[in-house]
Design a protein around this motif. Structure first.
Motif, mmCIF file in Angstrom:
data_model
loop_
_atom_site.group_PDB
_atom_site.id
_atom_site.type_symbol
_atom_site.label_atom_id
_atom_site.label_comp_id
_atom_site.label_asym_id
_atom_site.label_seq_id
_atom_site.Cartn_x
_atom_site.Cartn_y
_atom_site.Cartn_z
ATOM 1 N N PHE A 179 0.809 -1.221 0.000
ATOM 2 C CA PHE A 179 0.000 0.000 0.000
ATOM 3 C C PHE A 179 0.846 1.276 0.000
ATOM 4 O O PHE A 179 0.305 2.377 -0.129
ATOM 5 C CB PHE A 179 -0.941 0.018 1.208
ATOM 6 N N GLY A 180 2.155 1.130 0.156
ATOM 7 C CA GLY A 180 3.033 2.292 0.125
ATOM 8 C C GLY A 180 2.813 3.247 1.269
ATOM 9 O O GLY A 180 2.933 4.467 1.122
ATOM 10 N N LYS A 181 2.495 2.724 2.461
ATOM 11 C CA LYS A 181 2.254 3.584 3.615
ATOM 12 C C LYS A 181 2.493 2.796 4.894
ATOM 13 O O LYS A 181 2.489 1.560 4.894
ATOM 14 C CB LYS A 181 0.821 4.114 3.612
ATOM 15 N N SER A 182 2.705 3.538 5.973
ATOM 16 C CA SER A 182 2.820 2.919 7.289
ATOM 17 C C SER A 182 1.468 2.977 7.984
ATOM 18 O O SER A 182 0.666 3.881 7.735
ATOM 19 C CB SER A 182 3.876 3.647 8.133
ATOM 20 N N PHE A 183 1.218 2.031 8.860
ATOM 21 C CA PHE A 183 -0.040 1.978 9.601
ATOM 22 C C PHE A 183 0.235 2.214 11.081
ATOM 23 O O PHE A 183 1.177 1.650 11.636
ATOM 24 C CB PHE A 183 -0.707 0.615 9.408
ATOM 25 N N THR A 184 -0.593 3.023 11.700
ATOM 26 C CA THR A 184 -0.385 3.338 13.115
ATOM 27 C C THR A 184 -0.937 2.239 14.024
ATOM 28 O O THR A 184 -0.343 1.902 15.038
ATOM 29 C CB THR A 184 -1.042 4.674 13.475
ATOM 30 N N GLY A 185 -2.089 1.679 13.687
ATOM 31 C CA GLY A 185 -2.677 0.606 14.473
ATOM 32 C C GLY A 185 -2.739 -0.658 13.647
ATOM 33 O O GLY A 185 -3.122 -0.629 12.474
ATOM 34 N N THR A 186 -2.340 -1.787 14.218
ATOM 35 C CA THR A 186 -2.296 -3.044 13.467
ATOM 36 C C THR A 186 -2.968 -4.160 14.263
ATOM 37 O O THR A 186 -3.368 -3.990 15.413
ATOM 38 C CB THR A 186 -0.848 -3.461 13.161
ATOM 39 N N LEU A 187 -3.033 -5.328 13.636
ATOM 40 C CA LEU A 187 -3.583 -6.505 14.299
ATOM 41 C C LEU A 187 -2.799 -6.835 15.566
ATOM 42 O O LEU A 187 -3.371 -7.360 16.530
ATOM 43 C CB LEU A 187 -3.563 -7.691 13.326
ATOM 44 N N SER A 188 -1.520 -6.509 15.589
ATOM 45 C CA SER A 188 -0.716 -6.727 16.806
ATOM 46 C C SER A 188 -1.308 -5.954 17.979
ATOM 47 O O SER A 188 -1.408 -6.477 19.098
ATOM 48 C CB SER A 188 0.733 -6.284 16.575
ATOM 49 N N ASP A 189 -1.704 -4.701 17.738
ATOM 50 C CA ASP A 189 -2.305 -3.883 18.795
ATOM 51 C C ASP A 189 -3.650 -4.457 19.224
ATOM 52 O O ASP A 189 -3.979 -4.496 20.414
ATOM 53 C CB ASP A 189 -2.484 -2.440 18.315
ATOM 54 N N LEU A 190 -4.436 -4.905 18.244
ATOM 55 C CA LEU A 190 -5.752 -5.457 18.558
ATOM 56 C C LEU A 190 -5.608 -6.725 19.400
ATOM 57 O O LEU A 190 -6.370 -6.932 20.362
ATOM 58 C CB LEU A 190 -6.504 -5.747 17.261
ATOM 59 N N LEU A 191 -4.632 -7.555 19.069
ATOM 60 C CA LEU A 191 -4.396 -8.772 19.856
ATOM 61 C C LEU A 191 -3.925 -8.432 21.267
ATOM 62 O O LEU A 191 -4.239 -9.148 22.227
ATOM 63 C CB LEU A 191 -3.370 -9.655 19.148
ATOM 64 N N TYR A 192 -3.195 -7.340 21.408
ATOM 65 C CA TYR A 192 -2.794 -6.884 22.750
ATOM 66 C C TYR A 192 -4.020 -6.559 23.588
ATOM 67 O O TYR A 192 -4.114 -6.962 24.759
ATOM 68 C CB TYR A 192 -1.886 -5.656 22.637
ATOM 69 N N PHE A 193 -4.990 -5.843 22.998
ATOM 70 C CA PHE A 193 -6.215 -5.511 23.733
ATOM 71 C C PHE A 193 -7.011 -6.771 24.075
ATOM 72 O O PHE A 193 -7.659 -6.833 25.128
ATOM 73 C CB PHE A 193 -7.066 -4.533 22.923
ATOM 74 N N VAL A 194 -6.958 -7.766 23.194
ATOM 75 C CA VAL A 194 -7.609 -9.044 23.496
ATOM 76 C C VAL A 194 -6.978 -9.677 24.727
ATOM 77 O O VAL A 194 -7.669 -10.115 25.658
ATOM 78 C CB VAL A 194 -7.528 -10.011 22.291
#
Length: 337
Positions: free
Chosen positions: A172-187
């Motif tokens: 996508f040619g961009k960086s993402f601030t929130g990822t699945l890693s963060d979502l799994l942390y909240f889980v």
């Protein structure tokens, strides 16, 4: 069950109208959206209805607005927020609507770290579709992204990439601030507001929503089966998505159990001899481990070749218009997705 209210107030009528139209197109939001172009109409509405999120232009914030009983007031700023509004979270007005929504949901999620138990969202049942193959270089992810984009033209769809290496930042040619890693942390933390956390991370490709994949393969390998189940249950029960597409890699423990959660499993294959050997080994293992139902739900497919690739998301956007896109449209028609 009545939805909570997300109100937007901006005296710039065209801005308020366009932003509300965007919110109404975002079928994943579990809020009822109301837009106001004046403070008086907002106050009149608030007398009869409780507002959970109020996103309001800085110029419209007055004493009466501050005294409203709202769940979260967020100021829509045009630059530096005035000191008298320092107690309120702020979001910059002149950026993409998608980014505004992500920032609003992030602010709201931080404020509402502990929430009452949510009731299930009233919607059609959620189809969980798996895309998996023990064979590499078979267009598995291209197929999953094509399926998601085309299906999302008719209903809200969420795509989750569960591979160790997705390459999405380069794709996508961009960086993402929130990822699945963060979502799994909240889980793992037992966060009671996972749907809002998810909405603060969602990106889009065409009309398809997706959570940016993990950046480290350890976040896939180190996630226990129970956490995947918790996340999937949250999406099924408390989001508005009617289709969840899981693009499954081989780094997940208990991958067969994950496949068993899917209504249908699409398995791209290749026609060479070695690939056939891998497929046979996979199917034999399913029989040995007593997962005949996974075999019954699995659809083998030889996909039309598509090699064009370019950065900044153009490759993904082109997929629905390719031969692969034509193949997927016919599949959606036959499978009634």
């Amino acid at each position: 069950m009545k939805k909570q209210i997300f109100a937007v107030c901006d005296t710039e009528a065209e801005y308020a109208k366009n932003f509300m139209e965007y919110l109404n197109r975002k079928q994943n939001l579990t809020f009822e959206v109301q837009a106001f172009t004046g403070v008086k109409s907002l106050l009149d509405f608030a007398e009869q209805n409780r507002i959970e999120i109020l996103l309001i232009a800085e110029s419209a914030v007055c004493r009466e607005v501050r005294e409203l009983d709202v769940g979260k007031l967020i100021v829509l700023t045009e630059g530096v927020k005035s000191p008298e509004l320092s107690d309120y979270a702020g979001v910059y007005k002149y950026q993409s609507s998608a980014q505004i929504v992500r920032e609003v949901m992030a602010c709201y999620g931080e404020e509402k770290a502990v929430m009452p138990v949510q009731s299930p969202v009233l919607k059609k049942s959620t189809q969980i579709l798996g895309v998996y193959s023990p064979v590499g270089r078979c267009l598995k992810t291209s197929f999953a992204l094509t399926l998601g984009q085309i299906a999302a033209r008719e209903k809200p769809v969420l795509y989750l990439n569960l591979e160790e290496y997705s390459g999405f930042e380069e794709l996508f040619g961009k960086s993402f601030t929130g990822t699945l890693s963060d979502l799994l942390y909240f889980v793992r933390q037992g966060d009671q507001n996972l749907t809002v956390r998810l909405n603060s991370m969602v990106e889009t490709a065409g009309q398809l929503d997706f959570v940016p994949p993990v950046q480290s393969p350890m976040d896939i390998r180190g996630t226990p089966w129970q956490d995947w189940v918790c996340l999937i249950q949250e999406i099924v029960l408390h989001s508005s998505y009617e289709v969840l597409i899981l693009d499954i890699g081989n780094g997940i423990d208990e991958v067969f159990q994950l496949l068993d959660l899917c209504k249908r499993i699409y398995m791209p294959v290749c026609s060479d001899g070695l690939s056939e050997c891998k497929i046979t080994q996979f199917e034999n293992l399913l029989r040995v481990l007593d997962y005949p139902q996974v075999l019954a739900k699995t659809v083998r497919m030889k996909l039309p070749f598509y090699e064009s690739i370019s950065g900044n998301g153009a490759y993904v956007e082109q997929l629905p218009w390719s031969k692969l896109g034509e193949y997927v449209k016919e599949l959606i028609r036959k499978e009634n997705i």
